[in-house]
Write an enzyme that holds these catalytic residues in place. Structure first.
Site, short mmCIF file in Angstrom:
data_model
loop_
_atom_site.label_atom_id
_atom_site.label_comp_id
_atom_site.label_asym_id
_atom_site.label_seq_id
_atom_site.Cartn_x
_atom_site.Cartn_y
_atom_site.Cartn_z
N ARG A 161 -31.45 -14.36 17.92
CA ARG A 161 -31.13 -14.96 16.62
C ARG A 161 -30.05 -14.17 15.90
NH1 ARG A 161 -35.94 -16.16 12.49
NH2 ARG A 161 -35.77 -13.92 12.15
N LYS A 206 -29.25 -16.31 9.47
CA LYS A 206 -29.99 -15.35 8.63
C LYS A 206 -28.95 -14.42 8.02
CE LYS A 206 -34.25 -12.61 8.71
NZ LYS A 206 -35.05 -13.23 7.66
N GLU A 248 -38.74 -25.20 3.64
CA GLU A 248 -39.37 -23.91 3.97
C GLU A 248 -39.62 -23.17 2.66
OE1 GLU A 248 -36.99 -20.97 5.99
OE2 GLU A 248 -35.14 -21.75 5.15
#
Ligand code: PXG
Length: 299
Positions: free
Chosen positions: A52, A151, A184
């Protein structure tokens, strides 16, 4: 020593670790990061977090100056230098020092930081009684802005949502997409249980595709629970029989109240309980060993 920090090839104490105020990670939030747990001397899902991190960096056209083998080694060495057996690892890669303009071409050397420190957790009773949550007024950015799957060091939307949770006196804030679809939370993914099925919002909704989320989808299927990525609204959350959050910090955490409405019977649900137990078991059984070649008497 409690904690250790790697900065561009050197490991120091957390007091000594420093980067430039001209770093575009600081000036513009231009960078990416990860949050990883160490359970009893083993790094949980390290390869998934590395995947990720490199994907996030590609998403913002940032080249991580270490290849995967060297970055993995740097992470393991920083954990070892910390001496911690249960820890939180925060790799941060920023565009690096530049001038006062935003142009990333001025940043010749990306900054690589790896922080290893003790982790702050929800108190134990939060897992026994369950968390309370509100829906934030601030929405998730649309996927045609910076995609939420990156992220990145831009967490202000999430921080604004967390401030709303703080002001409401609850632990987390649920965020919707611009279209009003459940997306989320400020630092966790959301799941609901509805008619015996486990649902979590689909990842194309510009949400962080949490590693805990993916792990829990797998565990649910292993336990014979139908587990689906879906598009759903707040009504489905209010009407759910169970709700829980997943995240590296939270692990699997039951939610018993959303916007003042009780979820199910207002207590952590049975399917959530089975998933909490399965997750804890997996976290304690698996992972990349940090201290493997050390003598056992060094704890
Ligand atoms: N959504 C967002 C926006 C996150 O920041 C998650 C979901 C869960 O993803 P993982 O891969 O962790 O299952 C996150 C993760 C903290 C903290 O200190 C936050 C995260 C992870 C660890 C610590 O608040 N966010």
């Amino acid at each position: 020593m409690s904690g250790a920090v790697y900065v561009n090839g050197r490991i120091t104490s957390k007091q000594e670790a420093m980067i430039s105020v001209y770093d575009h990670g600081f000036l513009y939030g231009d960078g990416v990061f990860e949050g990883i747990r160490v359970y009893d001397g083993r790094i949980f899902k390290l390869e998934e977090h590395l995947d990720r991190l490199y994907a996030s960096a590609r998403g913002i056209m940032l080249e991580i100056p270490l290849d995967r083998t060297d970055l993995r080694r740097a992470i393991i060495e920083t954990v070892r230098a910390s001496g911690l057996r249960d820890a939180y690892i925060r790799p941060v890669i920023s565009r690096g020092p530049g001038d006062l303009g935003i142009d990333p071409r001025k940043c010749a050397h990306p900054t690589v930081v790896i922080i290893v420190d003790a982790i702050q957790l929800y108190p134990r009773e939060a897992y026994e009684r369950g968390l309370r949550m509100i829906t934030a007024t601030v929405r998730r950015p649309s996927p045609d802005a910076l995609n939420g799957r990156v992220k990145s060091l831009n967490y202000l939307n999430n921080i604004l949502a967390r401030i709303e949770a703080n002001q409401a006196g609850v632990e987390e804030a649920l965020m919707l997409t611009g279209d009003g679809v459940v997306c989320e939370c400020s630092a966790d993914n959301i799941f609901i249980v509805t008619r015996g099925e486990v649902w979590t919002p689909a990842s194309h909704l510009s949400l962080l595709q949490g590693i805990t989320r993916d792990t829990v989808l797998g565990l649910a299927r292993d336990l014979g629970m139908p587990a689906l990525e879906k598009i759903f609204t707040l009504y489905d959350v209010y009407a759910a029989s169970e709700c829980f959050l997943t995240g590296t910090g939270a692990e699997v955490a039951p939610v018993v109240e959303v916007d003042g409405r009780k979820i199910g019977d207002g207590r952590p649900g049975p399917m959530t309980g089975r998933l909490i137990a399965a997750f804890r078991d997996l976290a304690r059984r698996t992972g990349t060993p940090v201290y493997a070649e050390e003598a056992p008497q060094r704890r």
